[in-house]
Design a protein around this motif. Structure first.
Motif, PDB file in Angstrom:
ATOM      1  N   PHE A  79       0.831  -1.207   0.000  1.00 27.19           N
ATOM      2  CA  PHE A  79       0.000   0.000   0.000  1.00 27.19           C
ATOM      3  C   PHE A  79       0.867   1.260   0.000  1.00 27.19           C
ATOM      4  O   PHE A  79       0.644   2.193  -0.768  1.00 27.19           O
ATOM      5  CB  PHE A  79      -0.941  -0.013   1.213  1.00 27.19           C
ATOM      6  N   LEU A  80       1.876   1.279   0.855  1.00 25.46           N
ATOM      7  CA  LEU A  80       2.785   2.422   0.911  1.00 25.46           C
ATOM      8  C   LEU A  80       3.572   2.567  -0.393  1.00 25.46           C
ATOM      9  O   LEU A  80       3.727   3.675  -0.920  1.00 25.46           O
ATOM     10  CB  LEU A  80       3.738   2.273   2.098  1.00 25.46           C
ATOM     11  N   ALA A  81       4.050   1.446  -0.925  1.00 26.11           N
ATOM     12  CA  ALA A  81       4.801   1.481  -2.185  1.00 26.11           C
ATOM     13  C   ALA A  81       3.928   1.950  -3.340  1.00 26.11           C
ATOM     14  O   ALA A  81       4.363   2.752  -4.175  1.00 26.11           O
ATOM     15  CB  ALA A  81       5.377   0.097  -2.480  1.00 26.11           C
ATOM     16  N   SER A  82       2.691   1.484  -3.391  1.00 23.57           N
ATOM     17  CA  SER A  82       1.776   1.903  -4.449  1.00 23.57           C
ATOM     18  C   SER A  82       1.504   3.395  -4.376  1.00 23.57           C
ATOM     19  O   SER A  82       1.528   4.097  -5.398  1.00 23.57           O
ATOM     20  CB  SER A  82       0.456   1.124  -4.340  1.00 23.57           C
ATOM     21  N   GLY A  83       1.286   3.887  -3.179  1.00 24.31           N
ATOM     22  CA  GLY A  83       1.050   5.315  -3.006  1.00 24.31           C
ATOM     23  C   GLY A  83       2.251   6.155  -3.397  1.00 24.31           C
ATOM     24  O   GLY A  83       2.106   7.218  -4.017  1.00 24.31           O
ATOM     25  N   SER A  84       3.443   5.680  -3.055  1.00 25.15           N
ATOM     26  CA  SER A  84       4.640   6.439  -3.422  1.00 25.15           C
ATOM     27  C   SER A  84       4.827   6.478  -4.931  1.00 25.15           C
ATOM     28  O   SER A  84       5.267   7.489  -5.486  1.00 25.15           O
ATOM     29  CB  SER A  84       5.883   5.870  -2.736  1.00 25.15           C
ATOM     30  N   MET A  85       4.470   5.402  -5.613  1.00 25.30           N
ATOM     31  CA  MET A  85       4.593   5.388  -7.071  1.00 25.30           C
ATOM     32  C   MET A  85       3.499   6.214  -7.733  1.00 25.30           C
ATOM     33  O   MET A  85       3.726   6.830  -8.784  1.00 25.30           O
ATOM     34  CB  MET A  85       4.586   3.954  -7.602  1.00 25.30           C
ATOM     35  N   ALA A  86       2.328   6.266  -7.131  1.00 19.08           N
ATOM     36  CA  ALA A  86       1.278   7.150  -7.652  1.00 19.08           C
ATOM     37  C   ALA A  86       1.727   8.602  -7.523  1.00 19.08           C
ATOM     38  O   ALA A  86       1.577   9.402  -8.455  1.00 19.08           O
ATOM     39  CB  ALA A  86      -0.033   6.928  -6.897  1.00 19.08           C
ATOM     40  N   TYR A  87       2.318   8.940  -6.383  1.00 23.55           N
ATOM     41  CA  TYR A  87       2.848  10.289  -6.186  1.00 23.55           C
ATOM     42  C   TYR A  87       3.925  10.591  -7.226  1.00 23.55           C
ATOM     43  O   TYR A  87       3.944  11.666  -7.836  1.00 23.55           O
ATOM     44  CB  TYR A  87       3.411  10.449  -4.775  1.00 23.55           C
ATOM     45  N   ALA A  88       4.839   9.645  -7.424  1.00 21.97           N
ATOM     46  CA  ALA A  88       5.916   9.836  -8.397  1.00 21.97           C
ATOM     47  C   ALA A  88       5.346  10.067  -9.789  1.00 21.97           C
ATOM     48  O   ALA A  88       5.810  10.946 -10.520  1.00 21.97           O
ATOM     49  CB  ALA A  88       6.850   8.632  -8.406  1.00 21.97           C
ATOM     50  N   TYR A  89       4.344   9.297 -10.148  1.00 23.34           N
ATOM     51  CA  TYR A  89       3.780   9.444 -11.491  1.00 23.34           C
ATOM     52  C   TYR A  89       3.108  10.803 -11.647  1.00 23.34           C
ATOM     53  O   TYR A  89       3.389  11.547 -12.594  1.00 23.34           O
ATOM     54  CB  TYR A  89       2.788   8.325 -11.817  1.00 23.34           C
ATOM     55  N   PHE A  90       2.217  11.139 -10.730  1.00 25.65           N
ATOM     56  CA  PHE A  90       1.440  12.366 -10.903  1.00 25.65           C
ATOM     57  C   PHE A  90       2.247  13.627 -10.622  1.00 25.65           C
ATOM     58  O   PHE A  90       2.013  14.661 -11.238  1.00 25.65           O
ATOM     59  CB  PHE A  90       0.175  12.330 -10.040  1.00 25.65           C
ATOM     60  N   ASP A  91       3.215  13.576  -9.713  1.00 25.04           N
ATOM     61  CA  ASP A  91       3.984  14.775  -9.392  1.00 25.04           C
ATOM     62  C   ASP A  91       5.174  14.970 -10.328  1.00 25.04           C
ATOM     63  O   ASP A  91       5.452  16.088 -10.738  1.00 25.04           O
ATOM     64  CB  ASP A  91       4.474  14.723  -7.943  1.00 25.04           C
ATOM     65  N   VAL A  92       5.866  13.888 -10.655  1.00 21.93           N
ATOM     66  CA  VAL A  92       7.092  14.007 -11.441  1.00 21.93           C
ATOM     67  C   VAL A  92       6.844  13.840 -12.929  1.00 21.93           C
ATOM     68  O   VAL A  92       7.323  14.635 -13.737  1.00 21.93           O
ATOM     69  CB  VAL A  92       8.140  12.975 -10.961  1.00 21.93           C
ATOM     70  N   HIS A  93       6.095  12.835 -13.313  1.00 19.93           N
ATOM     71  CA  HIS A  93       6.000  12.474 -14.729  1.00 19.93           C
ATOM     72  C   HIS A  93       4.854  13.132 -15.479  1.00 19.93           C
ATOM     73  O   HIS A  93       5.045  13.596 -16.601  1.00 19.93           O
ATOM     74  CB  HIS A  93       5.896  10.949 -14.867  1.00 19.93           C
TER      75      HIS A  93
END
Length: 151
Positions: A79-93
């Motif tokens: 859950f934490l890993a999924s959230g961090s990757m969602a953040y990475a996608y929407f904020d960075v990419h």
């Protein structure tokens, strides 16, 4: 055929969990320790300690990836890993383009969805979660057994 595949499902999920966890932990190790080619954009170097968001993402990658790999606290770590990757996608990419193929966010998107799947499936077979819970590796939760869809 479906019945036979259903009996192998916990092992397939377990193998999926191991591979996804290992790959995710490798990203964190590369960024924190400079191994495996180092952090992206550093020519084999590491990220400076405490820099936002890269260093914190690398810590999440290493810790959560290792936990998922071992099958220990799989649902929470995923859950934490999924959230961090969602953040990475929407904020960075996503700020540079809509589609992952255009903005370089394929890995973030794939990890996000892979970990979200593990939140719902659990560790599968051969995870330490099952060892500490005292349940056999092939035993499944009653709700999961009822929810299995056969084609």
């Amino acid at each position: 055929m479906s019945a036979r595949l259903n009996t192998a499902q916990p092992y397939a999920i377990g193998l999926f969990r191991v591979v996804v966890g290992l790959l995710f932990a490798c990203h964190g190790a590369a960024s924190l320790f400079g191994v495996l080619g180092g952090a992206a954009g550093t020519d084999g170097g590491t990220l400076d300690s405490g820099t936002w968001p890269g260093w914190y993402a690398a810590v999440i990658q290493l810790v959560c990836g290792s936990l998922v790999l071992l099958g220990l606290g799989t649902r929470a770590a995923a859950f934490l890993a999924s959230g961090s990757m969602a953040y990475a996608y929407f904020d960075v990419h996503q700020s540079s383009a809509l589609w992952p193929i255009q903005n370089g966010g394929e890995a973030s998107a794939m990890f996000c969805w892979a970990f979200l799947l593990l939140v719902f499936t659990g560790s599968g077979a051969l995870g330490l979660d099952r060892l500490f819970a005292g349940r056999p590796a092939t035993e499944r939760e009653p709700a999961a057994r009822e929810a299995t869809v056969s084609a």
